[in-house]
Design a protein around this motif. Sequence first.
Motif, PDB file in Angstrom:
ATOM      1  N   PHE A  13     -27.122 117.405  69.997  1.00 42.32           N
ATOM      2  CA  PHE A  13     -26.448 116.197  70.471  1.00 42.32           C
ATOM      3  C   PHE A  13     -27.427 115.035  70.612  1.00 42.32           C
ATOM      4  N   LEU A  14     -28.633 115.334  71.085  1.00 44.68           N
ATOM      5  CA  LEU A  14     -29.639 114.275  71.240  1.00 44.68           C
ATOM      6  C   LEU A  14     -30.021 113.688  69.890  1.00 44.68           C
ATOM      7  N   LEU A  15     -30.256 114.543  68.890  1.00 37.77           N
ATOM      8  CA  LEU A  15     -30.614 114.064  67.553  1.00 37.77           C
ATOM      9  C   LEU A  15     -29.482 113.248  66.937  1.00 37.77           C
ATOM     10  N   MET A  16     -28.248 113.735  67.094  1.00 34.49           N
ATOM     11  CA  MET A  16     -27.103 112.997  66.565  1.00 34.49           C
ATOM     12  C   MET A  16     -26.972 111.637  67.226  1.00 34.49           C
ATOM     13  N   TYR A  17     -27.206 111.591  68.526  1.00 32.29           N
ATOM     14  CA  TYR A  17     -27.103 110.323  69.248  1.00 32.29           C
ATOM     15  C   TYR A  17     -28.195 109.347  68.802  1.00 32.29           C
ATOM     16  N   LEU A  18     -29.431 109.832  68.704  1.00 34.59           N
ATOM     17  CA  LEU A  18     -30.540 108.971  68.286  1.00 34.59           C
ATOM     18  C   LEU A  18     -30.368 108.485  66.852  1.00 34.59           C
ATOM     19  N   LEU A  19     -29.879 109.362  65.971  1.00 32.02           N
ATOM     20  CA  LEU A  19     -29.626 108.970  64.579  1.00 32.02           C
ATOM     21  C   LEU A  19     -28.522 107.919  64.493  1.00 32.02           C
ATOM     22  N   THR A  20     -27.487 108.089  65.309  1.00 32.03           N
ATOM     23  CA  THR A  20     -26.381 107.129  65.315  1.00 32.03           C
ATOM     24  C   THR A  20     -26.835 105.770  65.798  1.00 32.03           C
ATOM     25  N   ILE A  21     -27.584 105.763  66.904  1.00 29.98           N
ATOM     26  CA  ILE A  21     -28.091 104.505  67.465  1.00 29.98           C
ATOM     27  C   ILE A  21     -29.009 103.804  66.466  1.00 29.98           C
ATOM     28  N   SER A  22     -29.965 104.543  65.913  1.00 35.25           N
ATOM     29  CA  SER A  22     -30.934 103.938  64.985  1.00 35.25           C
ATOM     30  C   SER A  22     -30.260 103.505  63.686  1.00 35.25           C
ATOM     31  N   GLY A  23     -29.336 104.342  63.149  1.00 33.55           N
ATOM     32  CA  GLY A  23     -28.663 104.007  61.900  1.00 33.55           C
ATOM     33  C   GLY A  23     -27.831 102.746  62.008  1.00 33.55           C
ATOM     34  N   ASN A  24     -27.041 102.639  63.064  1.00 38.11           N
ATOM     35  CA  ASN A  24     -26.213 101.440  63.242  1.00 38.11           C
ATOM     36  C   ASN A  24     -27.049 100.214  63.603  1.00 38.11           C
ATOM     37  N   ALA A  25     -28.122 100.421  64.359  1.00 39.87           N
ATOM     38  CA  ALA A  25     -29.015  99.305  64.687  1.00 39.87           C
ATOM     39  C   ALA A  25     -29.697  98.768  63.429  1.00 39.87           C
ATOM     40  N   VAL A  26     -30.068  99.664  62.529  1.00 39.06           N
ATOM     41  CA  VAL A  26     -30.686  99.244  61.262  1.00 39.06           C
ATOM     42  C   VAL A  26     -29.702  98.431  60.426  1.00 39.06           C
ATOM     43  N   ILE A  27     -28.448  98.885  60.358  1.00 37.82           N
ATOM     44  CA  ILE A  27     -27.422  98.146  59.610  1.00 37.82           C
ATOM     45  C   ILE A  27     -27.268  96.734  60.169  1.00 37.82           C
ATOM     46  N   ILE A  28     -27.202  96.609  61.492  1.00 36.29           N
ATOM     47  CA  ILE A  28     -27.065  95.296  62.131  1.00 36.29           C
ATOM     48  C   ILE A  28     -28.274  94.424  61.809  1.00 36.29           C
ATOM     49  N   ALA A  29     -29.479  95.001  61.905  1.00 38.25           N
ATOM     50  CA  ALA A  29     -30.713  94.244  61.632  1.00 38.25           C
ATOM     51  C   ALA A  29     -30.776  93.776  60.184  1.00 38.25           C
ATOM     52  N   ILE A  30     -30.385  94.644  59.256  1.00 32.47           N
ATOM     53  CA  ILE A  30     -30.404  94.297  57.829  1.00 32.47           C
ATOM     54  C   ILE A  30     -29.440  93.144  57.543  1.00 32.47           C
ATOM     55  N   ILE A  31     -28.239  93.217  58.122  1.00 33.29           N
ATOM     56  CA  ILE A  31     -27.240  92.166  57.905  1.00 33.29           C
ATOM     57  C   ILE A  31     -27.709  90.838  58.495  1.00 33.29           C
TER      58      ILE A  31
END
Length: 291
Positions: A13-31
Amino acid sequence: MNSILQNTVFVIFLLMYLLTISGNAVIIAIIQTSNNLHKPMYFFLGNLSFLELTYISVTVPKILVDIPRKIKYISFSGCMTQLFFFTFLGATENILLAIMSFDRFLAVCYPLRYTSIMSHRVCLILLFACWILGFLTTSFPIINISQLHFCSANQINHFFCEAAPLLKLSCSDPYFKELTVIICASSVILSSILLTMMSYGYILQTILRMPSATGKQKAASTCASHLIVVTTFYSTTFVMYVQPTASQGSLNKVMALFYAVFTPLVNPFIYSLRNKEVKEAIVLILKRTTF
């Protein structure tokens, strides 16, 4: 739950949460940083990623805190707060996905007028409407649930506070409260699905009328990522909410966990791996960072 299994579940659950946070944050930063992505489609995608960030943060941190505990508990006010934000953000995401399908309809069916129709002002109005409609359709049923009498029953058969298991705990007649939840959820989900189906119906007609195979492939590729996301999201929410809550059991728990944890995790990867412009923006940013 033995300690090995408990630790394994916690790490997953911790890995899934960290991956979700980082993945969506990266998308926002790229845009935000890429000028090529300052388009209506990516404006909505950035807001979808923000929704996913907040959406998963409503449930998973509490689940992580509870995993090591022998006695898992939450206050009534905490439970109602979690329930409100979980349903509010879920309803808003439903509406946003429908608006994104409408955006794809305009881009494919009216390419010459697309830029003038989907101006920045129109995008802001549509986004504002998403949040307002999500709030209005959520507030009434949550207020109704909070007014139920729960007597001595206080054990929620779920991973987090959700409407169906809370209605089962009520010692008062929950029929009208349950009906309110179903009506409000159905109005959001079914109207969003209907708008999405109509948009993709017109998109399909337009693609079939295109003379060149290259044009068809290009038009289809612009919709592929969104279509995968809406199919996954709507199918799980439909199973969860557009049925009597009394008939829901373990399936409800699995579906809730799937669209509350798994869907926010895979969405940024679907959009980044299947979208040429996003991949090009990622490569460009990596080159700038490297050199």
